[in-house]
Design a protein around this motif. Structure first.
Motif, PDB file in Angstrom:
ATOM      1  N   ILE A  60       0.861  -1.091  -0.157  1.00  0.00           N
ATOM      2  CA  ILE A  60       0.013   0.029  -0.020  1.00  0.00           C
ATOM      3  C   ILE A  60       1.037   1.136  -0.145  1.00  0.00           C
ATOM      4  O   ILE A  60       1.722   1.277   0.940  1.00  0.00           O
ATOM      5  N   MET A  61       0.900   1.900  -1.058  1.00  0.00           N
ATOM      6  CA  MET A  61       1.570   3.234  -1.415  1.00  0.00           C
ATOM      7  C   MET A  61       1.109   4.173  -2.269  1.00  0.00           C
ATOM      8  O   MET A  61      -0.022   4.073  -2.702  1.00  0.00           O
ATOM      9  N   ASP A  62       1.561   5.433  -2.019  1.00  0.00           N
ATOM     10  CA  ASP A  62       1.354   6.575  -3.174  1.00  0.00           C
ATOM     11  C   ASP A  62       2.128   6.147  -4.602  1.00  0.00           C
ATOM     12  O   ASP A  62       3.220   6.238  -4.641  1.00  0.00           O
ATOM     13  N   PHE A  63       1.211   5.727  -5.573  1.00  0.00           N
ATOM     14  CA  PHE A  63       1.917   5.099  -6.963  1.00  0.00           C
ATOM     15  C   PHE A  63       2.560   6.373  -7.526  1.00  0.00           C
ATOM     16  O   PHE A  63       3.594   6.161  -8.104  1.00  0.00           O
ATOM     17  N   GLY A  64       1.954   7.497  -7.422  1.00  0.00           N
ATOM     18  CA  GLY A  64       2.533   8.667  -8.088  1.00  0.00           C
ATOM     19  C   GLY A  64       4.017   8.954  -7.742  1.00  0.00           C
ATOM     20  O   GLY A  64       4.880   9.118  -8.310  1.00  0.00           O
ATOM     21  N   ARG A  65       4.114   9.013  -6.277  1.00  0.00           N
ATOM     22  CA  ARG A  65       5.453   9.197  -5.798  1.00  0.00           C
ATOM     23  C   ARG A  65       6.413   8.149  -5.875  1.00  0.00           C
ATOM     24  O   ARG A  65       7.727   8.094  -6.154  1.00  0.00           O
ATOM     25  N   TYR A  66       6.059   6.668  -6.063  1.00  0.00           N
ATOM     26  CA  TYR A  66       6.593   5.291  -6.135  1.00  0.00           C
ATOM     27  C   TYR A  66       7.300   5.446  -7.632  1.00  0.00           C
ATOM     28  O   TYR A  66       8.540   5.400  -7.576  1.00  0.00           O
ATOM     29  N   MET A  67       6.265   6.015  -8.568  1.00  0.00           N
ATOM     30  CA  MET A  67       7.060   6.050  -9.932  1.00  0.00           C
ATOM     31  C   MET A  67       7.924   6.973  -9.997  1.00  0.00           C
ATOM     32  O   MET A  67       9.078   6.893 -10.750  1.00  0.00           O
ATOM     33  N   TYR A  68       7.765   8.521  -9.509  1.00  0.00           N
ATOM     34  CA  TYR A  68       8.816   9.650  -9.438  1.00  0.00           C
ATOM     35  C   TYR A  68      10.073   9.137  -8.723  1.00  0.00           C
ATOM     36  O   TYR A  68      11.099   9.291  -9.401  1.00  0.00           O
ATOM     37  N   GLU A  69      10.022   8.306  -7.562  1.00  0.00           N
ATOM     38  CA  GLU A  69      11.352   7.717  -6.977  1.00  0.00           C
ATOM     39  C   GLU A  69      11.945   6.766  -7.887  1.00  0.00           C
ATOM     40  O   GLU A  69      13.188   6.692  -8.397  1.00  0.00           O
ATOM     41  N   GLN A  70      11.133   5.953  -8.673  1.00  0.00           N
ATOM     42  CA  GLN A  70      11.826   4.818  -9.562  1.00  0.00           C
ATOM     43  C   GLN A  70      12.329   5.714 -10.610  1.00  0.00           C
ATOM     44  O   GLN A  70      13.679   5.112 -11.211  1.00  0.00           O
ATOM     45  N   SER A  71      11.719   6.610 -11.269  1.00  0.00           N
ATOM     46  CA  SER A  71      12.578   7.466 -12.359  1.00  0.00           C
ATOM     47  C   SER A  71      13.863   8.125 -12.078  1.00  0.00           C
ATOM     48  O   SER A  71      14.740   8.227 -12.511  1.00  0.00           O
ATOM     49  N   LYS A  72      13.769   8.594 -10.653  1.00  0.00           N
ATOM     50  CA  LYS A  72      15.071   9.340 -10.205  1.00  0.00           C
ATOM     51  C   LYS A  72      16.220   8.218  -9.980  1.00  0.00           C
ATOM     52  O   LYS A  72      17.217   8.698 -10.172  1.00  0.00           O
ATOM     53  N   LYS A  73      15.892   7.024  -9.568  1.00  0.00           N
ATOM     54  CA  LYS A  73      16.641   6.059  -9.401  1.00  0.00           C
ATOM     55  C   LYS A  73      17.489   5.724 -10.812  1.00  0.00           C
ATOM     56  O   LYS A  73      18.481   5.631 -10.981  1.00  0.00           O
TER      57      LYS A  73
END
Length: 177
Positions: A60-73
């Motif tokens: 359970i997480m904020d999907f938008g934030r998760y995708m943003y962090e993945q793109s930063k990685k």
């Protein structure tokens, strides 16, 4: 149309999932409907983080934030290869022009690029190749604190070339900064 990225909410096909809460707490193996209900309680998304395990792991997480962090990685992991930049000089270069071009070369080196310095000779200037060698030596001397000579000055046809690469900074020097 193929979807990129992890599945979320109703896109998850498995009937049971291993559920992880937003703070990392384990809820155990629950039905997909129960997991969706819990995600709605938190006001977040149910995201499939490990589809290949049995049962699949969802968090359970904020999907938008998760995708943003993945793109930063991904951007951080993407290593930009050094690009070869080129700067051309003439044997009869004025001091101000020399300093301007030298500052451009410094900028290229500080951004991690290799630089090829070319002295172009025209007509009777070929008789004064030693003047071109002096300019290349002066450049190497002026940039010795940030660059090292990659390839020494070489006369090729009507051009004299020299390669520079950024100096590798040791860990001790980096700590001082």
């Amino acid at each position: 149309m193929k979807k990129t990225g992890p599945l979320k909410n109703e896109e998850i096909r498995s009937s049971t999932v291993r559920l992880i809460g937003p703070e990392g707490s384990q809820f155990g193996i629950v039905s997909k409907e129960e997991a969706l209900r819990k995600a709605k309680e938190y006001g977040l998304d149910l995201v499939l983080v490990s589809p290949n395990s049995r049962p699949p792991v969802c968090k359970i997480m904020d999907f938008g934030r998760y995708m943003y962090e993945q793109s930063k990685k991904q951007k951080k992991n993407k290593v930009s290869g050094s690009v070869l930049k080129q700067m051309k000089f003439r044997p009869k270069i004025d001091e101000h022009d020399y300093q301007t071009k030298l500052s451009h070369v410094k900028r290229f080196l500080q951004s991690g690029n290799k630089v090829r310095i070319t002295i172009m000779f025209r007509g009777r200037e070929m008789a004064f190749t030693d003047k071109g060698k002096e300019i290349l030596d002066r450049i190497a001397k002026d940039l010795q604190d940030i660059a090292e000579v990659d390839s020494p000055p070489v006369l090729e046809g009507r051009d004299m070339r020299m390669g520079l690469r950024p100096k590798k900074v040791s860990a001790k020097e980096e700590d001082k900064k």
